[in-house]
Design a protein around this motif. Structure first.
Motif, mmCIF file in Angstrom:
data_model
loop_
_atom_site.group_PDB
_atom_site.id
_atom_site.type_symbol
_atom_site.label_atom_id
_atom_site.label_comp_id
_atom_site.label_asym_id
_atom_site.label_seq_id
_atom_site.Cartn_x
_atom_site.Cartn_y
_atom_site.Cartn_z
ATOM 1 N N HIS A 75 5.011 -0.734 4.778
ATOM 2 C CA HIS A 75 4.700 -0.541 3.365
ATOM 3 C C HIS A 75 4.799 0.928 2.970
ATOM 4 O O HIS A 75 4.523 1.808 3.769
ATOM 5 N N ASN A 76 5.128 1.165 1.703
ATOM 6 C CA ASN A 76 4.971 2.502 1.136
ATOM 7 C C ASN A 76 3.482 2.834 1.159
ATOM 8 O O ASN A 76 2.647 1.963 0.932
ATOM 9 N N ILE A 77 3.162 4.100 1.375
ATOM 10 C CA ILE A 77 1.741 4.446 1.435
ATOM 11 C C ILE A 77 1.527 5.837 0.824
ATOM 12 O O ILE A 77 2.425 6.674 0.833
ATOM 13 N N GLU A 96 -0.071 7.433 -6.012
ATOM 14 C CA GLU A 96 1.385 7.262 -6.031
ATOM 15 C C GLU A 96 1.911 7.267 -7.455
ATOM 16 O O GLU A 96 1.303 6.713 -8.358
ATOM 17 N N TYR A 97 3.019 7.938 -7.632
ATOM 18 C CA TYR A 97 3.723 8.122 -8.914
ATOM 19 C C TYR A 97 2.920 8.939 -9.927
ATOM 20 O O TYR A 97 3.322 9.089 -11.068
ATOM 21 N N ILE A 98 1.750 9.463 -9.521
ATOM 22 C CA ILE A 98 1.030 10.413 -10.364
ATOM 23 C C ILE A 98 1.251 11.813 -9.792
ATOM 24 O O ILE A 98 1.699 12.713 -10.495
ATOM 25 N N CYS A 101 5.581 10.831 -4.743
ATOM 26 C CA CYS A 101 6.241 9.566 -4.440
ATOM 27 C C CYS A 101 5.682 9.087 -3.115
ATOM 28 O O CYS A 101 5.176 9.877 -2.322
ATOM 29 N N PRO A 102 5.742 7.785 -2.878
ATOM 30 C CA PRO A 102 5.110 7.278 -1.657
ATOM 31 C C PRO A 102 5.754 7.792 -0.371
ATOM 32 O O PRO A 102 6.924 8.164 -0.352
ATOM 33 N N ILE A 103 4.927 7.818 0.675
ATOM 34 C CA ILE A 103 5.426 8.111 2.013
ATOM 35 C C ILE A 103 6.051 6.803 2.489
ATOM 36 O O ILE A 103 5.343 5.808 2.689
ATOM 37 N N GLN A 104 7.343 6.796 2.645
ATOM 38 C CA GLN A 104 8.020 5.531 2.946
ATOM 39 C C GLN A 104 7.934 5.214 4.433
ATOM 40 O O GLN A 104 7.662 6.096 5.247
ATOM 41 N N PRO A 105 8.131 3.945 4.786
ATOM 42 C CA PRO A 105 8.056 3.559 6.201
ATOM 43 C C PRO A 105 8.905 4.474 7.075
ATOM 44 O O PRO A 105 10.051 4.769 6.738
ATOM 45 N N PRO A 564 10.196 12.296 -0.849
ATOM 46 C CA PRO A 564 11.163 12.070 -1.933
ATOM 47 C C PRO A 564 11.059 10.643 -2.469
ATOM 48 O O PRO A 564 10.525 9.760 -1.787
ATOM 49 N N CYS A 565 11.529 10.432 -3.679
ATOM 50 C CA CYS A 565 11.537 9.069 -4.226
ATOM 51 C C CYS A 565 12.801 8.344 -3.802
ATOM 52 O O CYS A 565 13.785 8.962 -3.460
HETATM 53 C C1 NAG Z 1 8.890 2.610 -1.890
HETATM 54 O O1 NAG Z 1 9.067 3.835 -2.520
HETATM 55 C C2 NAG Z 1 10.401 4.117 -2.904
HETATM 56 C C3 NAG Z 1 10.426 5.519 -3.474
HETATM 57 O O2 NAG Z 1 9.674 5.597 -4.629
HETATM 58 C C4 NAG Z 1 10.880 3.073 -3.895
HETATM 59 O O3 NAG Z 1 12.220 3.308 -4.219
HETATM 60 C C5 NAG Z 1 10.748 1.693 -3.282
HETATM 61 O O4 NAG Z 1 11.073 0.715 -4.229
HETATM 62 C C6 NAG Z 1 9.326 1.470 -2.802
HETATM 63 N N1 NAG Z 1 9.223 0.220 -2.102
HETATM 64 C C7 NAG Z 1 8.400 -0.742 -2.472
HETATM 65 C C8 NAG Z 1 8.407 -1.974 -1.644
HETATM 66 O O5 NAG Z 1 7.645 -0.627 -3.420
#
Ligand code: NAG
Ligand code: NAG
Ligand code: NAG
Ligand code: NAG
Ligand code: NAG
Ligand code: NAG
Ligand code: NAG
Ligand code: NAG
Ligand code: NAG
Ligand code: NAG
Ligand code: CU
Length: 565
Positions: A75-77, A96-98, A101-105, A564-565
């Motif tokens: 999951h994004n976290i 997140e998004y404030i 951008c999320p820390i991606q897997p 990064p997003c």
């Molecule tokens: C996780 O974050 C990325 C970057 O913002 C986004 O493009 C992606 O859709 C997100 N994935 C999910 C499952 O929300």
């Protein structure tokens, strides 16, 4: 090169924190799945380092902590340090998004947790979708080296983390919730330190216990990490003396129960004034909206004297106020006072320069026809502040959009007054008022402004209490009451002498609360209801506090490893 930039960045953070001899500690948080069994049912949950609840962070007042957050989950976290002001450092705040951008897997993000005047208990939790349900833990902030508590030293201390447990995967609950347009499924149990407790047959053996000797004083660091439930908490046959809330000391407040909302922390002294025995501590919901389903179970833990339980009967449950006992809830919260001593002085700002009056409402959208609409009367549920139902950006966060001047991500001019004046607490509302504006509106505030914000609960959709949380600041809670705020008479009763200092405040059902703070922390700071279903429905906004002219009044540069997003 990245390494050098990073060292320079850490250097900057250190200079920021080095005006006294503070220490810098490092933690590694690996976000990963782990299997846990509760309620006779095993499932995978998201954890930090495999622990649920997550590991505590220990610090002293003014420390800076570096946490390397590694995402080993699918999951994004993001990770938020709840109640930590992060002076000039919104980059590490976490929503997140404030602010990021999320820390991606498979990625990681090194976050600096910069403590300043916080002292007592604050906490950390995930701030992405509903990951917070299992990804959370305490941040314990001791007085400065050599300083002591402003109360007799406790013999020992124990975190008491109140939470909510679903038998199903929380991500599944969240997905269904979003898809349905209605209320989320209620949880299957409340928990104390991750355990439903003895009232659930198959969870009985795991019940959390505290062992005491007669005469011992225990500091309970109570955190409500639940997603959707404000709770009453009590210990049978024992009083609690609250000495702090949200990382700030209070005048000792002795009570046989406390009320604690999601997002709040409370430090309370329990004196073991019996000789022997076993006593339940218990928590259950405070829920005021009629027709809103809630988890009405009771979670327990045991306070056990080392001399042993003195009978074969099970321990006695404490008397918890009834689920809808607003008087009990309000009389507790309105009794909190800041310590306001010589060692812990306060400075309530007079003469606000920015006044904001915001309604807090539950709303509905008409059904577009091509999706499920399980909200009341076949609608989609939303929530709003001043009729603005906040839509999270999805391409980049508000902070980076602000810092790099990227247009089209958010709008300014969050209204400082409701767009429509109506009887906010009327028994019947015009159904035409129910539809909010879906928008991404933020409030821009000049550095150094003295902000007064009045939050007015309404009876639109459903009258209910709202625990409102502000990032980047603590605020003085100078007044609250029921009904419509009256600007002519209510300010006469403001407490400017010793109002409590909080980062989360429960705005009472069909009532109002006034807060004040000095906007001396530049950055982008989220404000939202800490009931996650209301947050998901859009009961939130953000403050952009502009840079001041001094360098010390400006946002620090971003770290080189911003996700990064
Ligand atoms: C996780 O974050 C990325 C970057 O913002 C986004 O493009 C992606 O859709 C997100 N994935 C999910 C499952 O929300
Ligand atoms: C939510 O509750 C409904 C009704 O009880 C049930 O059918 C559904 O499976 C639940 N969803 C989850 C994710 O537990
Ligand atoms: C728990 O166990 C007791 C005694 O075995 C039984 O009477 C009760 O029905 C059980 N409760 C639940 C919820 O299973
Ligand atoms: C809790 O809620 C359930 C389901 O709505 C209901 O059947 C039960 O009576 C409630 N229990 C209490 C103690 O209110
Ligand atoms: C609280 O709930 C009880 C039982 O459902 C009900 O009789 C009472 O009227 C409720 N009180 C308030 C203030 O809503
Ligand atoms: C607003 O509604 C409440 C509740 O119905 C009522 O008691 C009050 O008189 C109303 N106020 C005004 C100004 O109409
Ligand atoms: C909120 O805005 C919508 C759209 O402009 C409007 O229809 C509705 O009446 C407004 N409601 C309130 C309470 O201001
Ligand atoms: C609210 O929405 C309505 C209709 O979409 C729009 O005309 C109005 O300008 C919006 N108000 C604000 C303050 O955004
Ligand atoms: C649902 O519809 C009924 C009947 O029109 C109305 O009385 C009630 O206020 C509506 N509730 C909401 C929240 O829209
Ligand atoms: C280091 C690393 O990449 N760990 C995990 C990140 O998340 C993915 C997706 O779940 C895993 O496959 C990796 O093992
Ligand atoms: Cu709310």
């Amino acid at each position: 090169m990245k390494q050098i930039i990073f060292l320079l960045y850490i250097g900057l953070v250190l200079i920021q924190a080095s005006y006294q001899c503070y220490s810098l500690s490092h933690y590694t948080f690996v976000v990963k799945e782990a299997r846990y069994t509760r309620l006779c049912h095993t499932k995978s949950i998201l954890t930090v380092n495999g622990h649920f609840p997550g590991p505590p962070i220990y610090a002293h007042k003014g420390d800076t902590i570096i946490v390397k957050v590694i995402n080993n989950s699918k999951h994004n976290i993001t990770m938020h340090w709840h109640g930590v002001k992060q002076p000039r450092n919104p980059w590490s705040d976490g929503p997140e998004y404030i602010t990021q951008c999320p820390i991606q897997p498979g990625s990681m993000f090194r976050q600096s947790v910069i403590l300043s005047d916080e002292e007592g208990t604050v906490w950390w939790h995930a701030h992405s979708e509903w990951a917070r349900a299992t990804v959370h833990g305490p941040i314990i902030v001791y007085p400065k080296y050599g300083a002591s508590y402003p109360f007799p030293k406790p013999d020992f201390e124990v975190p008491i983390i109140l939470g909510e447990w679903w038998k199903s995967d929380v991500y599944e609950v969240y997905r269904e919730f979003i898809a349905s347009g209605g209320d989320p499924n209620v949880s299957d149990a409340l928990t104390i330190n991750g355990q439903p407790g003895a009232l659930f047959n198959c969870s009985k053996p795991g019940t959390f216990k505290i062992f005491v000797d007669q005469g011992q004083r225990v500091l309970l660091r109570i955190i409500n990490s639940a997603m959707n439930i404000i709770m009453f908490f009590a210990v049978s046959n024992h009083c609690l003396t609250v000495v702090g809330t949200d990382g700030s000391y209070t005048k000792p407040l002795t009570s046989d129960y406390i009320l604690i909302s999601p997002g709040q922390t409370m430090d309370a002294i329990l004196t073991a004034n019996h000789n022997s025995g076993c006593y339940y501590m218990a928590a259950r919901a405070y829920s005021t909206a009629s027709a809103v389903p809630f988890d009405n179970t009771t979670t327990t833990a045991i306070l056990q004297y080392n001399k042993g339980c003195n009978s074969h009967s099970s321990p006695k449950l404490p008397n918890l106020p009834y689920y809808n006992d607003t008087n009990a809830a309000y009389s507790f919260t309105s009794s909190l006072r800041s310590l306001a001593s010589k060692e812990h002085p306060i400075d309530v700002p007079r003469n606000p320069t920015q006044r904001i009056f915001s309604t807090l409402s539950i709303n509905t959208l008409p059904c577009p026809g091509n999706r499920a609409c399980e909200g009341v009367n076949g609608t989609i549920l939303r929530a709003s502040m001043n009729n603005m139902s906040f839509v999270l950006p999805s391409t980049i966060d508000v902070l980076e959009a602000y810092y790099y001047n990227i247009k089209g991500v958010y709008l300014e001019h969050f209204p400082k007054f409701p767009p429509l004046v109506f009887n906010y607490t009327a028994e019947y509302q015009n159904l035409l008022l129910l539809t909010p504006n879906l928008t991404t509106r933020v409030k821009v505030i000049p550095y150094g402004s003295i902000v007064e914000m009045i939050m007015q609960g309404t009876s639109l959709g459903a009258a209910i209490d709202h625990p409102m949380h502000l990032h980047g600041y603590s605020f003085y809670v100078i007044g609250s009451g029921f009904g419509n705020f009256d600007k002519h008479t209510d300010p006469d009763n403001y407490n400017l002498l010793d109002p409590p200092i909080q980062n989360t405040v429960v705005v009472p059902i069909n009532g109002w609360t006034t807060i004040r703070f000095v906007a001396n922390n530049p950055g982008v700071w989220y404000m939202h209801c800490h009931l996650d279903r209301h947050q998901t429905w859009g009961m939130m906004t953000a403050f952009i506090v502009l840079d001041g002219s001094d360098q010390e009044a400006q946002v620090l540069p971003p770290p080189p490893d911003m996700p990064p997003c």
